[in-house]
Design a protein around this motif. Structure first.
Motif, short mmCIF file in Angstrom:
data_model
loop_
_atom_site.label_atom_id
_atom_site.label_comp_id
_atom_site.label_asym_id
_atom_site.label_seq_id
_atom_site.Cartn_x
_atom_site.Cartn_y
_atom_site.Cartn_z
N GLN A 55 0.73 -1.34 -0.05
CA GLN A 55 -0.07 0.06 0.06
C GLN A 55 1.02 1.14 0.03
O GLN A 55 0.55 2.32 -0.61
CB GLN A 55 -0.87 0.04 1.26
N ARG A 56 1.97 1.36 0.66
CA ARG A 56 2.62 2.39 0.69
C ARG A 56 3.65 2.55 -0.46
O ARG A 56 4.25 3.57 -0.31
CB ARG A 56 3.61 2.31 2.11
N LEU A 63 -0.43 -4.44 -6.18
CA LEU A 63 -1.17 -5.81 -6.00
C LEU A 63 -2.19 -5.80 -6.81
O LEU A 63 -3.26 -4.96 -6.92
CB LEU A 63 -1.58 -5.45 -4.43
N LEU A 64 -2.61 -6.76 -7.64
CA LEU A 64 -3.72 -7.15 -8.25
C LEU A 64 -4.69 -8.02 -7.41
O LEU A 64 -5.99 -7.75 -7.76
CB LEU A 64 -3.33 -7.97 -9.54
N GLU A 65 -4.32 -8.99 -6.62
CA GLU A 65 -5.16 -9.58 -5.85
C GLU A 65 -4.44 -10.36 -4.80
O GLU A 65 -3.10 -10.85 -4.79
CB GLU A 65 -5.59 -10.83 -6.60
N GLN A 76 -10.68 -13.23 -8.30
CA GLN A 76 -10.72 -12.10 -9.38
C GLN A 76 -9.91 -12.23 -10.54
O GLN A 76 -10.48 -11.91 -11.61
CB GLN A 76 -10.46 -10.49 -8.81
N GLN A 180 3.36 8.83 -22.05
CA GLN A 180 1.87 8.94 -21.93
C GLN A 180 1.19 7.53 -22.15
O GLN A 180 0.39 7.27 -21.38
CB GLN A 180 1.82 9.49 -23.32
N SER A 183 1.57 5.84 -18.57
CA SER A 183 0.69 6.53 -17.62
C SER A 183 -0.84 6.19 -17.35
O SER A 183 -1.53 5.98 -16.49
CB SER A 183 0.51 8.27 -17.82
N ARG A 184 -1.27 5.45 -18.70
CA ARG A 184 -2.48 5.07 -18.66
C ARG A 184 -2.59 3.57 -17.98
O ARG A 184 -3.87 3.03 -17.65
CB ARG A 184 -2.96 4.59 -20.10
N PRO A 186 -1.79 2.55 -14.47
CA PRO A 186 -0.99 3.02 -12.99
C PRO A 186 -1.25 1.72 -12.16
O PRO A 186 -0.30 1.70 -11.19
CB PRO A 186 -2.31 3.88 -12.42
N ILE A 264 -6.25 2.79 -17.54
CA ILE A 264 -7.62 3.49 -17.03
C ILE A 264 -7.99 4.56 -18.02
O ILE A 264 -9.05 5.13 -17.91
CB ILE A 264 -7.31 4.27 -15.77
N LEU A 265 -7.34 4.64 -19.30
CA LEU A 265 -7.55 5.51 -20.55
C LEU A 265 -7.64 4.65 -21.76
O LEU A 265 -6.58 3.76 -21.69
CB LEU A 265 -6.76 6.60 -20.43
#
Lengths: 265, 265
Positions: A55-56, A63-65, A76, A180, A183-184, A186, A264-265
């Protein structure tokens, strides 16, 4: 049977071949377009610290799962897959030292094991290639070069260590596009954390990586550095837990999730 | 002293006013441009489950920082801030029921407390406003309307519950731009999870939100729904822990991080 013949097979087909011992080699190129994941298994008594460490330090440790304590079953990422058998090769570490490499880990399973599946830069490399950006270690058919940096991870409980980076050489113009494109993504390391002068992040010699293989840097190219999934493994080894199990390098868990699902994009 | 007079004060100045009891009201509009965070404090024996719940539900539960067990001191978000005093108002919950509201929690502190700071949609609302997109509850000077959905969170240990969403009405054209703008903020809820027909996600009546206030939807507008930070609080209350402490609604922790630091693009 070779990599090419499995490139277009579904992840569940390939996992079945792995589970049955038909495929025992690295997973690069298998089930093309599907995300692959790193595996770390730890006893419950240090699982909180490891979860907090991830997390930090989300860039090197995406972490994916995280499976339920004691459960070997993925939900998942690939519903019902068995983490004890569905990876071609595992490494058993005792007190931070490699003790053996094995094909399945059913015999080693403990009721207090927690399995962590962690994102892998394979996912964004596909996007780099689709953008005509060079991925040198694929061209050279070797491992990506990885380096310890002088950037400290945020520590958590028993876990600490430096950020480890992977390096891909490209021109400045390509590096701008690579920022670019990555960055999509993360949740699979995202944008680079540095480019140019390696000394600035504590890397003294690009020709001698700490992990993986060196790759040539051509005229007009600069090194571009991404946070790397070896970071959490290195932190685990530093902490010398009684037992830890990981995938063997290059022998990854193939998920049912498309690489593009992590964009995410 | 009013909100306007503190809009341009630094977060550390405002936290000092809060710590000294000078400011005891909601934090909306204070230290404009700096991220504010939700607080959940739980005993260590359920902290692993909560950390896992947040990992499994990153859109409604975006963890910004988790403090070390027993430590009231923030590091990454605001170095040295004291979580026992630097929020204007706290709520103490016992077995899932609100027991009291207090100005400081030093008297309640336990050595086994773990403090979770969770991202807040205030951060992307600033970006919406800068893009000339309507944020109706700001126009109406009321709370954002929030609704329980029929979408289940991935459970983790003792924690489970529905995804709670916040709703902002806008035109389809504005909604498209809002998807673009909020996608840049994956760590503070990111893109919407639904728009249009509320029944599809189990919301029967927009005029009666489960939390917050109703807002008018104008001709030509559709409701747009984002995962909401009330989700983890609702999951905590469901699990009825012996003790849990949160900020009082609207009385947030003001961090030293700019909202823009949570934009990945």
């Amino acid at each position: 049977m070779n990599e090419l013949s499995l490139a277009d097979r579904t992840p569940s087909e390939v996992r079945a071949l792995i589970r049955n011992g038909v495929w025992a080699r690295p997973t690069s190129g298998l089930s093309n377009g599907y995300a692959q994941a790193n595996l770390v298994i730890l006893p419950q008594n240090i699982a909180y610290d490891f979860l907090l460490f991830c997390q930090r330090n989300p860039k090197p440790c995406p972490l994916l799962e995280v499976l339920d304590t004691g459960s070997p079953f993925v939900k998942q990422l690939a519903n019902g897959a068995d983490i004890r058998t569905d990876i071609p090769k595992y490494r058993i570490y005792r007190h931070g030292e490699l003790s053996e490499e094995v094909a399945t880990i059913g015999d080693y399973w403990q009721e207090d094991f927690v399995s962590f599946l962690i994102g892998c830069s394979f996912s964004f490399e596909q996007a780099l290639l689709e953008n005509n950006l060079p991925v040198r270690q694929i061209e050279e058919q070797c491992n990506v070069p990885m380096y310890r940096t002088n950037i400290a991870c945020a520590p958590a409980g028993v876990f600490s260590g430096p950020v480890v980076v992977s390096m891909r050489p490209m021109t400045e113009k390509q590096a701008i596009r690579a920022v670019q494109v990555t960055s999509r993504y993360p949740s699979v390391h995202g944008a680079p954390i540095h480019f140019g002068n390696p000394a600035q992040i504590g890397i003294s010699d690009l020709a001698h990586p700490d992990f993986g293989d060196p790759v040539p840097i051509r005229d007009g190219e600069i090194p571009v550095f991404w946070a790397c999934g070896v970071t959490p493994q290195a932190a685990v080894m530093n902490s010398k837990p009684e037992i830890a199990i990981t995938h063997a390098p290059g022998h990854m868990f193939i998920t049912d999730q498309k690489d593009t699902a992590y964009s995410i994009l």
